[in-house]
Design a protein around this motif. Structure first.
Motif, mmCIF file in Angstrom:
data_model
loop_
_atom_site.group_PDB
_atom_site.id
_atom_site.type_symbol
_atom_site.label_atom_id
_atom_site.label_comp_id
_atom_site.label_asym_id
_atom_site.label_seq_id
_atom_site.Cartn_x
_atom_site.Cartn_y
_atom_site.Cartn_z
ATOM 1 N N GLU A 166 0.784 -1.203 0.085
ATOM 2 C CA GLU A 166 0.051 -0.110 -0.040
ATOM 3 C C GLU A 166 0.797 1.334 -0.134
ATOM 4 O OE1 GLU A 166 -2.899 2.276 -0.646
ATOM 5 O OE2 GLU A 166 -3.320 0.022 -0.653
ATOM 6 N N GLU A 167 1.787 1.319 0.586
ATOM 7 C CA GLU A 167 2.925 2.338 0.710
ATOM 8 C C GLU A 167 3.564 2.386 -0.807
ATOM 9 O OE1 GLU A 167 4.448 2.685 5.607
ATOM 10 O OE2 GLU A 167 5.325 1.158 3.988
ATOM 11 N N GLY A 168 3.694 1.323 -1.223
ATOM 12 C CA GLY A 168 4.369 1.530 -2.608
ATOM 13 C C GLY A 168 3.574 2.143 -3.548
ATOM 14 N N TYR A 169 2.220 1.750 -3.451
ATOM 15 C CA TYR A 169 1.266 2.365 -4.413
ATOM 16 C C TYR A 169 1.393 4.113 -3.965
ATOM 17 C CZ TYR A 169 -0.641 -1.717 -6.453
ATOM 18 O OH TYR A 169 -1.133 -2.717 -7.211
ATOM 19 N N ARG A 170 1.178 4.327 -3.014
ATOM 20 C CA ARG A 170 1.134 5.890 -2.674
ATOM 21 C C ARG A 170 2.704 6.405 -3.139
ATOM 22 N NH1 ARG A 170 -0.314 10.100 0.386
ATOM 23 N NH2 ARG A 170 1.167 11.180 1.647
ATOM 24 N N TYR A 171 3.492 5.646 -2.770
ATOM 25 C CA TYR A 171 5.020 6.337 -3.432
ATOM 26 C C TYR A 171 4.968 6.332 -5.002
ATOM 27 C CZ TYR A 171 9.788 6.422 -5.052
ATOM 28 O OH TYR A 171 10.982 6.959 -5.691
ATOM 29 N N GLU A 172 4.420 5.556 -5.808
ATOM 30 C CA GLU A 172 4.339 5.606 -7.263
ATOM 31 C C GLU A 172 3.475 6.658 -7.520
ATOM 32 O OE1 GLU A 172 6.234 4.152 -9.165
ATOM 33 O OE2 GLU A 172 7.320 2.647 -7.543
ATOM 34 N N TYR A 173 2.394 7.125 -6.826
ATOM 35 C CA TYR A 173 1.474 7.882 -7.370
ATOM 36 C C TYR A 173 1.977 9.353 -6.908
ATOM 37 C CZ TYR A 173 -2.843 10.621 -7.884
ATOM 38 O OH TYR A 173 -3.818 11.514 -8.339
ATOM 39 N N GLY A 174 2.925 9.369 -5.756
ATOM 40 C CA GLY A 174 3.474 10.800 -5.340
ATOM 41 C C GLY A 174 4.704 10.809 -6.341
ATOM 42 N N LEU A 175 5.438 9.893 -6.724
ATOM 43 C CA LEU A 175 6.554 10.171 -7.779
ATOM 44 C C LEU A 175 5.934 10.751 -9.157
ATOM 45 C CD1 LEU A 175 9.540 9.786 -8.427
ATOM 46 C CD2 LEU A 175 9.282 7.607 -9.064
ATOM 47 N N ALA A 176 4.707 10.100 -9.520
ATOM 48 C CA ALA A 176 4.262 10.591 -10.696
ATOM 49 C C ALA A 176 3.905 12.146 -10.608
ATOM 50 C CB ALA A 176 2.914 9.768 -11.115
ATOM 51 N N LEU A 177 3.399 12.157 -9.607
ATOM 52 C CA LEU A 177 3.025 14.007 -9.299
ATOM 53 C C LEU A 177 4.085 14.690 -9.390
ATOM 54 C CD1 LEU A 177 0.410 13.620 -6.364
ATOM 55 C CD2 LEU A 177 -0.271 14.470 -8.493
ATOM 56 N N VAL A 178 4.934 14.304 -8.649
ATOM 57 C CA VAL A 178 6.214 15.389 -8.743
ATOM 58 C C VAL A 178 6.917 15.377 -10.041
ATOM 59 C CG1 VAL A 178 8.722 15.530 -7.673
ATOM 60 C CG2 VAL A 178 6.715 14.899 -6.100
ATOM 61 N N LYS A 179 7.212 14.195 -10.656
ATOM 62 C CA LYS A 179 7.716 14.109 -12.075
ATOM 63 C C LYS A 179 6.910 15.005 -13.028
ATOM 64 C CE LYS A 179 8.145 9.732 -12.894
ATOM 65 N NZ LYS A 179 8.369 8.483 -13.661
ATOM 66 N N THR A 180 5.724 15.060 -13.067
ATOM 67 C CA THR A 180 4.974 15.648 -13.641
ATOM 68 C C THR A 180 4.964 17.423 -13.521
ATOM 69 O OG1 THR A 180 3.327 14.050 -14.109
ATOM 70 C CG2 THR A 180 2.605 16.217 -14.632
ATOM 71 N N SER A 181 4.971 17.629 -12.179
ATOM 72 C CA SER A 181 5.095 18.982 -11.742
ATOM 73 C C SER A 181 6.525 19.546 -12.106
ATOM 74 C CB SER A 181 4.837 19.118 -10.224
ATOM 75 O OG SER A 181 5.196 20.545 -9.790
ATOM 76 N N ALA A 182 7.488 18.910 -11.787
ATOM 77 C CA ALA A 182 9.221 19.317 -12.105
ATOM 78 C C ALA A 182 9.034 19.502 -13.401
ATOM 79 C CB ALA A 182 10.080 18.176 -11.533
ATOM 80 N N SER A 183 8.480 18.489 -14.335
ATOM 81 C CA SER A 183 8.769 18.842 -15.874
ATOM 82 C C SER A 183 8.214 20.040 -16.386
ATOM 83 C CB SER A 183 8.137 17.569 -16.682
ATOM 84 O OG SER A 183 6.829 17.769 -16.687
ATOM 85 N N LEU A 184 7.062 20.838 -15.538
ATOM 86 C CA LEU A 184 6.564 21.929 -15.981
ATOM 87 C C LEU A 184 7.282 23.070 -15.409
ATOM 88 C CD1 LEU A 184 2.808 21.023 -15.464
ATOM 89 C CD2 LEU A 184 4.051 20.938 -17.613
ATOM 90 N N VAL A 185 7.779 22.685 -14.077
ATOM 91 C CA VAL A 185 8.574 23.808 -13.594
ATOM 92 C C VAL A 185 9.995 24.122 -14.490
ATOM 93 C CG1 VAL A 185 10.423 24.323 -11.452
ATOM 94 C CG2 VAL A 185 8.045 23.354 -11.127
ATOM 95 N N TYR A 186 10.556 23.102 -14.928
ATOM 96 C CA TYR A 186 11.628 23.247 -15.736
ATOM 97 C C TYR A 186 11.024 24.066 -17.164
ATOM 98 C CZ TYR A 186 14.824 20.801 -13.032
ATOM 99 O OH TYR A 186 16.006 20.309 -11.875
ATOM 100 N N THR A 187 10.054 23.565 -17.619
ATOM 101 C CA THR A 187 9.606 24.193 -18.543
ATOM 102 C C THR A 187 9.503 25.688 -18.633
ATOM 103 O OG1 THR A 187 8.266 22.327 -19.480
ATOM 104 C CG2 THR A 187 7.551 24.560 -20.118
ATOM 105 N N ILE A 188 8.637 26.138 -17.510
ATOM 106 C CA ILE A 188 8.479 27.608 -17.285
ATOM 107 C C ILE A 188 10.153 28.324 -17.003
ATOM 108 C CG2 ILE A 188 7.925 29.270 -15.552
ATOM 109 C CD1 ILE A 188 5.599 27.117 -14.863
ATOM 110 N N ARG A 189 11.067 27.750 -16.309
ATOM 111 C CA ARG A 189 12.307 28.279 -16.052
ATOM 112 C C ARG A 189 13.112 28.430 -17.546
ATOM 113 N NH1 ARG A 189 15.951 25.672 -11.258
ATOM 114 N NH2 ARG A 189 13.846 26.640 -10.147
#
Length: 230
Positions: A166-189
Motif C-alpha cells: 500500500e505504501e508502494g502505491y502511495r509512493y508511485e502516485y506521489g512520484l508521478a505527481l512530482v515528475k509531472t510538476s517538475a517537468s513543468l517547473v523546468y519548462t517555465i524556467r
C-alpha cells in the motif's frame, strides 16, 4: 492549435514535457518555428541514495541535419536534485486541488499520459512486489488518491524506506505527481531564461501548465498542437 496567430519564422519554441517528440509533431513545429528546443531526459534525484535513471538519446541524434542547421536545439540539463525554488513550485502544484484534479483525470483517461509515467505493458515493482501493469493502474487511479495531501518532503521520506504494498502505491502516485510538476517547473524556467514559447502535443500537460501559470501569475506563451491521426 491553441494559438491562432499566423506562423512566424522568428518564433522559437521549447517542446515539453518530454525529451523526444513524434516525427509528425516535429514536422508541424518546424513549419511554425524557426527552431525547436529540447531538454535532455529528466532524471530526478530525490535523495543522495534515490532517484530516477536518465536516457542518453536526443532529438538531434535522429535528425543530424536539422541539428546542424540550428532548427533543433538541445542539451538543456534538467536532471539532478531540485533546488529550493523548484521544490516550492512543485509543492504549490501538489497543494492545488484544481491542478491535482486535472492530473488525476489525465492519469485515469489518457493512455499517453499514463505511458509517460508508468511502464504499464510490463509488471511494475510496487513496494517489494511485482504487480501486472493493468492491475497496478487500477489501484493508482483510485479516486481517493486525488485528495491525499502531498509534499516533496513526503516523497523523499518514502523513497528512503522499505515500503509495504500500500505504501508502494502511495509512493508511485506521489512520484508521478512530482515528475509531472517538475517537468513543468523546468519548462517555465527554460522558457523564461531563453525567451522561448512553450509548446506541446499533450493536452493534459498543456492544461496543467496553463493552470500553474494562471494560479501563480506567470506570463508565458503556451501552445498546444493536437495530435490528429497519430
Amino acid at each position: 492549435m491553441a494559438d491562432s496567430d499566423s506562423p512566424s519564422l522568428s518564433r522559437q519554441a521549447l517542446y515539453y514535457p518530454f525529451h523526444l517528440c513524434h516525427e509528425r509533431t516535429l514536422s508541424r513545429l518546424l513549419d511554425i518555428y524557426a527552431s525547436v528546443h529540447f531538454r535532455d531526459y529528466m532524471a530526478l534525484q530525490l535523495t543522495q541514495l534515490s532517484g530516477t535513471t536518465a536516457y542518453a538519446d536526443r532529438m538531434g541524434g535522429f535528425h543530424e541535419a536539422l541539428f546542424k542547421a540550428g532548427r533543433i536545439v538541445q542539451g538543456y540539463n534538467v536532471s539532478g536534485p531540485l533546488d529550493a525554488e523548484a521544490i516550492a513550485a512543485v509543492n504549490r502544484d501538489l497543494a492545488d486541488s484544481t491542478w491535482r484534479g486535472e492530473f488525476h483525470h489525465a492519469l485515469r483517461e489518457d493512455r499517453r499520459f499514463q505511458r509517460g509515467l508508468f511502464e504499464l505493458s510490463h509488471g511494475i515493482l510496487v513496494g517489494n512486489k511485482q504487480v501486472p501493469g493493468p492491475a497496478a493502474l487500477l489501484r493508482l487511479i483510485e479516486e481517493d488518491r486525488v485528495r491525499q495531501p502531498w509534499t516533496f518532503a513526503e516523497l523523499q521520506r518514502l523513497s528512503g524506506s522499505a515500503l509495504s504494498l500500500e505504501e508502494g502505491y502511495r509512493y508511485e502516485y506521489g512520484l508521478a505527481l512530482v515528475k509531472t510538476s517538475a517537468s513543468l517547473v523546468y519548462t517555465i524556467r527554460l522558457c523564461r531564461r531563453h525567451g522561448l514559447e512553450a509548446v506541446t502535443d499533450s493536452e493534459p500537460h498543456f492544461r496543467l501548465l496553463t493552470r500553474t501559470c494562471d494560479r501563480d501569475g506567470i506570463v508565458l506563451r503556451n501552445q498546444w498542437v493536437p495530435r490528429q491521426g497519430y
